[in-house]
Design an enzyme around this catalytic site. Sequence first.
Site, short mmCIF file in Angstrom:
data_model
loop_
_atom_site.label_atom_id
_atom_site.label_comp_id
_atom_site.label_asym_id
_atom_site.label_seq_id
_atom_site.Cartn_x
_atom_site.Cartn_y
_atom_site.Cartn_z
CG HIS A 81 -14.10 -80.54 31.73
ND1 HIS A 81 -14.90 -80.10 30.70
CD2 HIS A 81 -14.75 -81.59 32.28
CE1 HIS A 81 -15.99 -80.84 30.65
NE2 HIS A 81 -15.92 -81.77 31.58
CD GLN A 119 -19.43 -79.67 27.93
OE1 GLN A 119 -18.89 -80.67 27.46
NE2 GLN A 119 -20.70 -79.62 28.22
CD GLN A 149 -16.55 -90.21 31.37
OE1 GLN A 149 -16.45 -89.27 30.59
NE2 GLN A 149 -15.64 -91.14 31.47
CB SER A 208 -19.34 -82.64 31.76
OG SER A 208 -18.35 -82.97 30.84
CG LEU A 209 -22.62 -87.29 28.97
CD1 LEU A 209 -22.50 -87.48 27.48
CD2 LEU A 209 -22.47 -88.59 29.72
NE ARG A 264 -18.39 -83.90 25.53
CZ ARG A 264 -18.34 -84.10 26.83
NH1 ARG A 264 -18.58 -85.33 27.31
NH2 ARG A 264 -18.05 -83.12 27.66
#
Length: 312
Positions: free
Chosen positions: A200, A249, A13, A95-96, A120
Site C-alpha cells: 500500500h 488499492q 492478509q 485490502s485483500l 496479486r
Amino acid sequence: MGKKRIAFVFPGQGAQYVGMGKDIYENFSQVRELFEKAEDILGFNLRDLCFEGPMDKLKLTSFSQPAIFVVSLATLEALKISLPEISPEATAGLSLGEYTALVASEAISFEDGVNLVYKRGRFMEEASQINPGGMVSLLGLDYQTVEEICQETGVEIANLNCPGQIVISGKKDALEKAVNLAKEKKVKRAVYLEVSGPFHSSLMSPASEKLLRELNKIEIKPPRIPVVSNVTASFENNPEEIRGNLVKQINHTTRWEDSIRFLASSGITTFLEIGPGKVLSGLIRRIDDSLEVYNIETTQDMKLFPERISLA
C-alpha cells in the site's frame, strides 16, 4: 433479526493461521466443493496448506492471499446454508478482503477471484524484491503527526485502521528514521509487521501495473450488494471504477476507518466478520463502540449466532 441492518466484512492478509477453515470443511459438502474448485485453478493443495501448514509457507503473500480468500468465501457459503435468513445490505473487506466482498456481491466470479488474488500475491512479492521494504504500525499518534513523519522521512501512510492505529510503509532505512521520529513524538508503540514488503505504498507500483493487465481480462459486473472501496471509502457500483480502484488499492492508502464510518452513517448497525481471525472485529469496536460486531468462523459460531444477536 429484521431490525438489524447488517454488513458483511472480510479479512485481509495477516488473518491466516494453521487450521483455518478445517471445521467448516468437515461439516459442509459445499465447502469441500469450493476448495476443490479453487485447487483446480491454483494447482496446489490448498487444504493441506490451510489445515496443516506450515505457517512459514502459509504466511507468504502468494499463498496467504488465496488461502484467506477461499476460507472466507467458504465460511460465507456455510453461513448461507446455516442461516439463510441473514441478508446483508452492504459488504466491505480490508485490502485483500475487498476481492472477497466483490465475489460475495457477485461483481466478480469465484474463479476469476481465485486467479486474481493468487496473481496479486505473486505480483506483490515480485514488487517487494524490486523495492524491498516493510510496514510499521504506529499506535497513539494522530493523522497530522504521522503525515509530518511521512513528509520528513519518505515513508507513506498505508492503512488508516482505526483511531490511534496508523500503518506506515516504506524502505527499511526510511522506516527506521520514521520510528525514531515517532518515538520523539511520543508514539505509544511502533510495531514492525510480519509482511514481506512495503504494501500500500508507491513502491508497489510494479504490482499495480501487472494487476491492471489481469483485471482487464475479466468481466466485472455491478455488485448485487453494495461494496465499499478501500480507496474511496464509499460505495462503488460502476465496473470500470471498481477495476480502477482495485489497481490503485495496491499502491495507495487503505481507508478502513473511513469505510466503517461511512457504513455506519449509511445506517448499518451490525457487522459480521466472515472468515479467519478477529482482526476486523477489534478494529470496528475501536472505531465505534456503539456498533454490534460478530465473528463468524466456525459451525459453532453459526449455531450460537441467532441467540447472540437476539440478546444484543
